[in-house]
Write a protein that holds these residues in place. Structure first.
Motif, mmCIF file in Angstrom:
data_model
loop_
_atom_site.group_PDB
_atom_site.id
_atom_site.type_symbol
_atom_site.label_atom_id
_atom_site.label_comp_id
_atom_site.label_asym_id
_atom_site.label_seq_id
_atom_site.Cartn_x
_atom_site.Cartn_y
_atom_site.Cartn_z
ATOM 1 N N ILE A 271 0.845 -1.038 0.022
ATOM 2 C CA ILE A 271 -0.293 -0.173 0.055
ATOM 3 C C ILE A 271 0.988 1.275 0.068
ATOM 4 O O ILE A 271 0.801 2.006 -0.907
ATOM 5 C CB ILE A 271 -1.204 0.012 1.268
ATOM 6 N N ALA A 272 1.852 1.133 0.853
ATOM 7 C CA ALA A 272 3.033 2.535 0.755
ATOM 8 C C ALA A 272 3.490 2.676 -0.406
ATOM 9 O O ALA A 272 3.615 3.904 -0.831
ATOM 10 C CB ALA A 272 3.916 2.292 1.922
ATOM 11 N N GLU A 273 4.008 1.763 -1.273
ATOM 12 C CA GLU A 273 4.567 1.901 -2.368
ATOM 13 C C GLU A 273 3.592 2.338 -3.631
ATOM 14 O O GLU A 273 4.102 3.480 -4.063
ATOM 15 C CB GLU A 273 5.182 0.587 -2.964
ATOM 16 N N ARG A 274 2.523 2.031 -3.305
ATOM 17 C CA ARG A 274 1.309 2.517 -4.346
ATOM 18 C C ARG A 274 1.038 3.931 -4.156
ATOM 19 O O ARG A 274 0.995 4.671 -5.137
ATOM 20 C CB ARG A 274 0.082 1.743 -4.233
ATOM 21 N N LYS B 142 10.616 -2.338 6.039
ATOM 22 C CA LYS B 142 10.490 -1.130 5.674
ATOM 23 C C LYS B 142 9.672 -0.945 4.392
ATOM 24 O O LYS B 142 9.817 -1.726 3.522
ATOM 25 C CB LYS B 142 11.900 -0.346 5.536
ATOM 26 N N TRP B 143 9.116 0.077 4.160
ATOM 27 C CA TRP B 143 8.110 0.448 3.107
ATOM 28 C C TRP B 143 9.255 1.133 2.009
ATOM 29 O O TRP B 143 10.290 1.453 2.477
ATOM 30 C CB TRP B 143 6.888 1.063 3.035
ATOM 31 N N LYS B 144 8.944 1.295 0.655
ATOM 32 C CA LYS B 144 9.709 1.733 0.075
ATOM 33 C C LYS B 144 10.244 3.065 0.329
ATOM 34 O O LYS B 144 9.623 3.911 0.774
ATOM 35 C CB LYS B 144 8.897 2.010 -1.464
ATOM 36 N N SER B 145 11.490 3.361 -0.189
ATOM 37 C CA SER B 145 12.213 4.661 -0.116
ATOM 38 C C SER B 145 11.369 5.664 -0.513
ATOM 39 O O SER B 145 10.979 5.815 -1.585
ATOM 40 C CB SER B 145 13.665 4.561 -0.585
#
Length: 809
Positions: free
Chosen positions: A62-65, A673-676
């Motif tokens: 969800i974070a990457e999207r 960790k979610w995407k940078s």
């Protein structure tokens, strides 16, 4: 009379003042499983890290999207709608995700946007309509987002305003009691219960009429049958009142009374049903009577009191072992299950009643109730009955060698393959050592009194080469329980994990048992709205409703006059079918009288359930004399006035809770960790419109060699969990303990008082076998060692009670 009810007026008034809780939908994720607490905290959708539907992997996705969408928006759009966009995307993690995305309706596709309340949706449309094309590939939603807010919001609205966002966060009813489901370290299937009926006097059976009304008929031992509607309310007028005909007493353990009932397979058209009850002739001779009756022509909820037609009467030489099961097989014939006549060891005649095919006691009888024979009997003998040409056998006999089968059921069969359809399961109560489960076969000899369970009881008969008995499919010793109550194979819709399990119990130990390990869920597991994890100890009967859902009937005080009986429904919190799939459409029921709304009495916390002070008139009434239940050894000692006065001052029922304690060791970890957030790194990947491939699910797990669920391997190092400390128990089944209601203090033993076994009768001294559980080899039904739930009831019992109060013999 009315004087006996006067003591209940204060408590009834109090109950009427208690508000009825509104029905609440349970929290549920998009994969139809319950919400959970993630193993590690969430970095993005942090508002759902305590309880929700996302694990760390889903949270990362969800974070990457989210950041990819933000990259594509203009600077003004980023400033305006970043917070709202995050809120909406994180609704996949909501404990009510299935409701927000309308996933519970099997006839509609899962939404790509959660249901938004109109006011919030209008604000979202004003700030974030340019982001809709990145959230969904639905052409209608994308096109409509460019139009006015009213048109767009009408598409994303939900019909149930309690579940649209953000209303779902404000509902106290929905959010005040969220539970947590975790894997049980003991490996058992955790079950919860829902209370559906209460204030019943020894409820001996509950059944439906098969007429598509989904009414349930609950019979009390004293001779009343009550109608419960699909909405849970009870009709004020009883369906049947045979209290004046039925032979029973208020004495603890007297098993005589109204015992059985069965509706004709064509009841909807012909209104015929059959009953089985105890009577007394000339104040001396006991009999059981099987009769036919009809429903009233003027009221579908009342039986015609003048329609009774006696089908069969059988003399009972003793007061116990009365049998009592009636059921119709798939062949349309009526099956009647009788006891062996009572006392201990079937002492009647050279071989006992059970092995004597010329006697009707200790048998499974089968008759054709849709006609008369040439001799004038109100039934015919089915032409394929096994002993119809045996001059030394009664033609009604279908199977023999049974002791006292207490509760039998017909398997509906698997809904797809139809496997098991028509099998008749029975629980046959043992004498001194073993309880057993049998599948009834035509012409089968089930061994009693030659055998008890798998073991010899009468050595001379047991060694007879012509015995050729049918072995039980399952047996357990008196270390586990002392009076089996037969159950049902679950074929319902709401709890898919239970499908195909034969679930039964034990009257004396209060254990729920099945072919795989089951246990009452702990307090957190069963903390969903409306669920409880405790029940009364004495399990009298099991039941199945018209939809195939499973129930059991239990009481805290097993006397025919005591109003402590409650009906509980099983529910598996670990997996629920989509509610839309299980919806029922009952036929309308025309009600002429008043309805009594259902008011639950059991609570999650150990609060007072009811007061024994309301039973003062009843308790004083039963102090008059001594009742001998049967000749040999099993009798009630005299209850004196002083003893009863001390009982009436006892405290009320409470609950005892058992929680599973585990030790967790946290090691040094690298958190997921979610995407940078580095935009340059992300801009290498061109954003494509997101398409939902599958619903967000719980963390995928696999079993390790110890059978404990472990997360699948990922690139991150996760905290290690210690195994739960094993407990020392005497039997294989004693591990699995449920939380149970403590029994009213009226049950606390006074010194020297003996409490009879209401199913077993007199006991013959015998050494306990060391084996607690025996399984047929090869097993035909049970493929695993029996595991049980054990009810812990606050009753001070002595050895006399343990040896004598065994359940329906």
């Amino acid at each position: 009379g009315l004087d006996h009810r006067s003591g209940f007026i204060p408590i009834l008034l109090l109950m009427l003042l208690v508000p009825v809780l509104p029905a609440s939908a349970h929290p549920q994720c998009l994969d139809f499983e319950p919400p959970f607490k993630p193993l590690w905290h969430l970095e993005f959708c942090t508002q759902y890290e305590e309880f929700g539907c996302c694990d760390q992997k889903t949270d990362n996705v969800i974070a990457e999207r989210y950041w990819d969408i933000i990259d594509q928006l203009e600077v003004s759009g980023y400033e305006l709608c970043a917070d709202m966009l995050k809120e909406i995307m994180c609704q996949e993690c909501s404990p009510y995700a299935a409701h927000l995305y309308d996933a519970e309706d099997p006839y509609t596709p899962v939404r790509e946007l959660p249901g938004l309340c109109f006011g919030y949706c209008s604000e979202f449309h004003g700030k974030c309509r340019h982001a809709v094309k990145y959230l969904t590939e639905n052409r209608l939603l994308r096109d409509t987002s460019g139009r006015d807010a009213s048109t767009f919001c009408s598409l994303v609205d939900l019909s149930d305003q309690d579940y649209c966002y953000p209303n779902v966060l404000k509902s106290q009813d929905l959010n005040s009691n969220l539970g947590r489901v975790a894997e049980d370290p003991r490996g058992c299937l955790q079950l919860c219960l829902t209370e559906v009926a209460n204030n019943l006097r020894n409820p001996v059976l509950m059944l439906h009429a098969g007429d598509e009304t989904h009414r349930m008929f609950i019979a009390e031992q004293v001779g009343f049958v009550w109608v419960y509607l699909h909405n849970g309310s009870r009709l004020e007028r009883p369906f049947l009142d045979l209290s004046g005909e039925v032979m029973t007493t208020q004495w603890l353990g007297d098993e005589r009374g109204f015992l059985g009932m069965a509706f004709h397979p064509e009841y909807r058209g012909n209104g015929r049903f059959f009953i089985y009850y105890s009577i007394q002739v000339n104040s001396k001779l006991d009999r059981v009577r099987i009769s036919e009756m009809k429903v009233s022509a003027n009221d579908m909820n009342v039986a015609d009191p003048h329609s009774e037609r006696v089908v069969l009467e059988i003399d009972e030489p003793a007061a116990n072992h009365n049998g009592g099961q009636l059921l119709f097989g798939l062949d349309g014939y009526l099956y009647i299950f009788t006891g062996d006549g009572g006392k201990a060891g079937d002492p009647f005649g050279k071989y006992g009643n059970s092995q004597n095919k010329s006697a009707l006691l200790g048998k499974v009888l089968r008759i054709d109730i849709d006609g008369r024979d040439s001799s004038g009997k109100p039934y015919r003998i089915p032409p394929d009955n096994p002993f119809i040409r045996d001059p030394d056998a009664r033609p009604e006999v279908y199977a023999y060698g049974v002791r006292n089968m207490w509760r039998c059921s017909v398997d509906r069969g698997d809904q797809v393959s139809r496997y098991g359809r028509g099998r008749i399961f029975c629980g046959d109560v043992g004498q001194n050592r073993y309880e057993e489960i049998d599948i009834i076969e035509k012409g089968g000899n089930y061994g009693w009194r030659a055998k008890e369970g798998f073991e010899c009881y009468d050595m001379k008969l047991c060694q007879n080469s012509s015995l050729n008995d049918v072995l039980p499919i399952f047996a357990y010793s008196h270390h586990v329980g002392k009076s089996v109550t037969g159950g049902y194979v679950y074929r319902g819709c709401e709890s898919p994990n239970l499908n195909g399990l034969y679930i039964f119990g034990d009257f004396m130990s209060g254990r729920i048992m099945a072919e795989r390990s089951v246990c009452m869920g702990d307090t957190k597991t069963c903390s969903f709205p409306g669920l409880i994890n405790h029940h009364h100890k004495f399990i009298i009967s099991f039941a199945e409703d018209e939809a195939g859902e499973l129930y059991f009937l239990a009481t805290a005080y097993p006397s025919a006059m005591s109003p402590f009986g409650t009906v509980f429904k099983f529910m598996d919190p670990s997996r629920r079918a989509p509610p839309g799939k299980c919806k029922q459409k009952p036929l309308p029921v025309k009600v002429r009288g008043k309805k009594v709304p259902f008011v639950p009495r059991e609570r999650k916390s150990p609060q007072v359930a009811f007061s024994l002070l309301s039973l003062l008139p009843f308790l004083l009434h039963i102090t008059s004399s001594v009742m001998f239940l049967w000749p040999a050894h099993s009798r009630l000692a005299e209850v004196t006035q002083s003893q009863m006065k001390s009982m009436t001052t006892a405290a009320s029922v409470t609950t005892a809770t058992t929680t599973v304690t585990t030790t967790t060791t946290m090691s040094t970890t690298v958190k997921p960790k979610w995407k940078s957030v580095d935009k340059k790194a992300r801009q290498k990947n061109k954003l494509k419109p997101w398409k939902r491939k599958k619903a967000a699910a719980k963390p995928q797990t696999k079993k390790n060699s110890l059978g404990k669920a472990q997360p699948k391997k990922t690139a991150v190092v996760k905290p290690a969990r210690d195994k739960a400390k094993p407990k020392n128990n005497q039997t294989a089944t004693a591990d699995f303990k449920s939380n149970a209601l403590q029994t009213p203090n009226v049950l606390k033993e006074n010194k020297g008082r003996k409490v009879p076994n209401p199913r077993r009768g007199a006991q013959r001294p015998n050494k306990q076998d060391k084996n607690s559980i025996t399984l047929r080899d090869p097993p035909r039904v049970f493929n695993a060692v029996l595991n049980t739930t054990k009810s812990k009831v606050g009753v001070k019992t002595n050895r006399t009670m343990q040896n004598q109060l065994q359940g329906k013999s």
